[in-house]
Design an enzyme around this catalytic site. Sequence first.
Site, mmCIF file in Angstrom:
data_model
loop_
_atom_site.group_PDB
_atom_site.id
_atom_site.type_symbol
_atom_site.label_atom_id
_atom_site.label_comp_id
_atom_site.label_asym_id
_atom_site.label_seq_id
_atom_site.Cartn_x
_atom_site.Cartn_y
_atom_site.Cartn_z
ATOM 1 N N HIS A 165 41.959 27.656 33.590
ATOM 2 C CA HIS A 165 41.036 28.775 33.465
ATOM 3 C C HIS A 165 39.844 28.427 32.574
ATOM 4 O O HIS A 165 38.816 29.095 32.624
ATOM 5 C CB HIS A 165 41.787 29.984 32.882
ATOM 6 C CG HIS A 165 41.321 31.314 33.370
ATOM 7 N ND1 HIS A 165 40.722 31.516 34.594
ATOM 8 C CD2 HIS A 165 41.386 32.539 32.793
ATOM 9 C CE1 HIS A 165 40.445 32.809 34.744
ATOM 10 N NE2 HIS A 165 40.827 33.436 33.668
ATOM 11 N N ASN A 188 37.729 38.044 30.678
ATOM 12 C CA ASN A 188 37.639 39.374 31.280
ATOM 13 C C ASN A 188 36.441 40.195 30.831
ATOM 14 O O ASN A 188 36.111 41.198 31.460
ATOM 15 C CB ASN A 188 38.918 40.161 31.013
ATOM 16 C CG ASN A 188 40.121 39.527 31.675
ATOM 17 O OD1 ASN A 188 40.012 38.543 32.401
ATOM 18 N ND2 ASN A 188 41.277 40.090 31.426
ATOM 19 N N ASP A 215 36.158 28.641 37.150
ATOM 20 C CA ASP A 215 37.278 28.067 37.889
ATOM 21 C C ASP A 215 37.461 28.831 39.198
ATOM 22 O O ASP A 215 37.177 30.014 39.269
ATOM 23 C CB ASP A 215 38.560 28.127 37.054
ATOM 24 C CG ASP A 215 38.948 29.526 36.650
ATOM 25 O OD1 ASP A 215 39.959 30.054 37.163
ATOM 26 O OD2 ASP A 215 38.237 30.130 35.810
ATOM 27 N N ASN A 233 38.411 37.828 37.217
ATOM 28 C CA ASN A 233 38.025 38.890 36.283
ATOM 29 C C ASN A 233 36.743 38.594 35.515
ATOM 30 O O ASN A 233 36.007 39.511 35.152
ATOM 31 C CB ASN A 233 39.165 39.202 35.316
ATOM 32 C CG ASN A 233 40.314 39.890 36.020
ATOM 33 O OD1 ASN A 233 40.122 40.611 36.992
ATOM 34 N ND2 ASN A 233 41.524 39.652 35.539
#
Length: 187
Positions: free
Chosen positions: A20, A66, A91, A112
């Site tokens: 991530h 997020n 990613d 997100n």
Amino acid sequence: MKYLIVGLGNIGDEYDQTRHNVGFEVLDAIAKNNKVKFESERYGAVARYKFKARNVFLLKPNTYVNLSGKALNYWMQKEKIPLSNVLVVVDDLALPFGTVRLKTKGGDAGHNGLKSIQDTLGTTAYSRLRFGIGNDFSKGRQVDYVLGKWTDEEWSELLNRVTVAEDIVKAFATIGAGQTMSQYNNK
């Protein structure tokens, strides 16, 4: 001309070298190769350098993935950087590991960080450099995979692919998104 390159990732040692955080990895490589250091500033770590008469701002948001839109928007406004000069490095599960693609618009694909940016900016028409992390996980294990560490084999190959991502960032800032996509997206 000013450019804002935003690498998506999560802060904290537990997220280092996770799939991530590939956005952070790309920006770290760019900073190292341009001999600049990140400094902690509002909403993230920022590094600045000049490349072919362009001022490039590298941003690693500290808002966690997020809420990336908040950091991106703040720095766009602060530095008066137009959306056309913003590139988000993210990613992407939909691309095979190591595949790197530039897009100038598109949905969030369930990411997100992209959703936060889209919601904050009110548009999906912003450039993003999608870095393929593959999707080698079993049903229900997506979060574990995305937040998991790279294998040794992946990490070795990742370093080569980060170089390609850096080349794309340079091209984006000099020849623009359209020509960069033509030059790199089929490689």
